[in-house]
Design a protein around this motif. Structure first.
Motif, PDB file in Angstrom:
ATOM      1  N   LYS A   1      56.385  48.750  22.052  1.00 53.54           N
ATOM      2  CA  LYS A   1      55.709  48.588  23.340  1.00 53.54           C
ATOM      3  C   LYS A   1      55.847  47.133  23.792  1.00 53.54           C
ATOM      4  O   LYS A   1      55.691  46.223  22.983  1.00 53.54           O
ATOM      5  CB  LYS A   1      54.237  48.957  23.153  1.00 53.54           C
ATOM      6  N   PRO A   2      56.136  46.888  25.085  1.00 49.35           N
ATOM      7  CA  PRO A   2      56.240  45.504  25.553  1.00 49.35           C
ATOM      8  C   PRO A   2      54.921  44.761  25.312  1.00 49.35           C
ATOM      9  O   PRO A   2      53.850  45.366  25.377  1.00 49.35           O
ATOM     10  CB  PRO A   2      56.516  45.652  27.060  1.00 49.35           C
ATOM     11  N   PRO A   3      54.990  43.440  25.038  1.00 49.16           N
ATOM     12  CA  PRO A   3      53.779  42.684  24.737  1.00 49.16           C
ATOM     13  C   PRO A   3      52.978  42.299  25.982  1.00 49.16           C
ATOM     14  O   PRO A   3      52.225  41.347  25.962  1.00 49.16           O
ATOM     15  CB  PRO A   3      54.325  41.451  24.014  1.00 49.16           C
ATOM     16  N   ILE A   4      53.155  43.040  27.063  1.00 49.70           N
ATOM     17  CA  ILE A   4      52.452  42.735  28.307  1.00 49.70           C
ATOM     18  C   ILE A   4      51.563  43.915  28.687  1.00 49.70           C
ATOM     19  O   ILE A   4      52.049  45.038  28.813  1.00 49.70           O
ATOM     20  CB  ILE A   4      53.437  42.436  29.454  1.00 49.70           C
ATOM     21  N   SER A   5      50.272  43.653  28.837  1.00 44.22           N
ATOM     22  CA  SER A   5      49.366  44.686  29.319  1.00 44.22           C
ATOM     23  C   SER A   5      49.038  44.362  30.773  1.00 44.22           C
ATOM     24  O   SER A   5      49.349  43.273  31.265  1.00 44.22           O
ATOM     25  CB  SER A   5      48.092  44.731  28.468  1.00 44.22           C
ATOM     26  N   ASN A   6      48.420  45.299  31.473  1.00 45.94           N
ATOM     27  CA  ASN A   6      48.127  45.049  32.883  1.00 45.94           C
ATOM     28  C   ASN A   6      46.885  45.801  33.346  1.00 45.94           C
ATOM     29  O   ASN A   6      46.400  46.699  32.665  1.00 45.94           O
ATOM     30  CB  ASN A   6      49.338  45.429  33.740  1.00 45.94           C
ATOM     31  N   GLN A   7      46.422  45.413  34.506  1.00 48.48           N
ATOM     32  CA  GLN A   7      45.239  46.008  35.133  1.00 48.48           C
ATOM     33  C   GLN A   7      45.621  46.782  36.392  1.00 48.48           C
ATOM     34  O   GLN A   7      44.780  47.006  37.268  1.00 48.48           O
ATOM     35  CB  GLN A   7      44.245  44.890  35.509  1.00 48.48           C
TER      36      GLN A   7
ATOM     37  N   PHE B   1      47.583  42.754  45.516  1.00 46.31           N
ATOM     38  CA  PHE B   1      46.156  42.844  45.215  1.00 46.31           C
ATOM     39  C   PHE B   1      45.397  41.556  45.529  1.00 46.31           C
ATOM     40  O   PHE B   1      44.174  41.507  45.365  1.00 46.31           O
ATOM     41  CB  PHE B   1      45.950  43.225  43.746  1.00 46.31           C
ATOM     42  N   GLY B   2      46.114  40.508  45.953  1.00 46.61           N
ATOM     43  CA  GLY B   2      45.465  39.240  46.256  1.00 46.61           C
ATOM     44  C   GLY B   2      44.880  38.570  45.023  1.00 46.61           C
ATOM     45  O   GLY B   2      43.853  37.904  45.090  1.00 46.61           O
ATOM     46  N   LYS B   3      45.555  38.760  43.888  1.00 45.64           N
ATOM     47  CA  LYS B   3      45.066  38.234  42.609  1.00 45.64           C
ATOM     48  C   LYS B   3      46.094  37.285  42.008  1.00 45.64           C
ATOM     49  O   LYS B   3      47.287  37.434  42.224  1.00 45.64           O
ATOM     50  CB  LYS B   3      44.855  39.375  41.606  1.00 45.64           C
ATOM     51  N   PRO B   4      45.618  36.330  41.183  1.00 41.32           N
ATOM     52  CA  PRO B   4      46.576  35.517  40.423  1.00 41.32           C
ATOM     53  C   PRO B   4      47.267  36.395  39.385  1.00 41.32           C
ATOM     54  O   PRO B   4      46.692  37.407  38.944  1.00 41.32           O
ATOM     55  CB  PRO B   4      45.717  34.452  39.739  1.00 41.32           C
ATOM     56  N   LEU B   5      48.456  36.028  39.008  1.00 43.11           N
ATOM     57  CA  LEU B   5      49.247  36.799  38.046  1.00 43.11           C
ATOM     58  C   LEU B   5      48.449  37.112  36.777  1.00 43.11           C
ATOM     59  O   LEU B   5      48.490  38.232  36.275  1.00 43.11           O
ATOM     60  CB  LEU B   5      50.514  36.004  37.693  1.00 43.11           C
TER      61      LEU B   5
END
Length: 71
Positions: A3-9, A58-62
Motif C-alpha cells: 500500500k502506498p505510504p500516503i493516506s488521505n481525507q 477543498f480549499g485546504k493545505p496539502l
C-alpha cells in the motif's frame, strides 16, 4: 503490492463538501473518477500536481488532505 505510504481525507472532505461525487471531484481536478477512487482508497498515490489540485478544490493545505506515513 504494498500500500502506498500516503493516506488521505478525500472521502471525508467530499462528504463535507455537499457529498461531492468522485466523478465531480475528478472533473474539477482533471482526472477520471476511477483515478479519484484509487487515490481515495489508498491503492494509488497521486502525482504532486494532482494532490495540489485536490487540496485546492477543498480549499485546504496539502497536509490537511494527504498524510505521508513513510519513515
Amino acid at each position: 503490492m504494498a500500500k502506498p505510504p500516503i493516506s488521505n481525507q478525500i472521502r471525508t472532505l467530499r462528504f463535507l463538501s455537499g457529498e461531492m461525487t468522485q466523478a465531480e471531484l475528478g472533473e474539477r481536478v482533471g482526472v477520471t473518477r476511477q483515478t479519484i477512487a484509487a487515490i481515495e482508497q489508498g491503492r494509488y498515490s497521486p502525482t504532486l500536481e494532482a494532490a495540489f489540485r485536490i487540496a485546492r478544490v477543498f480549499g485546504k493545505p496539502l497536509e490537511d488532505v494527504f498524510c505521508w506515513e513513510g519513515e
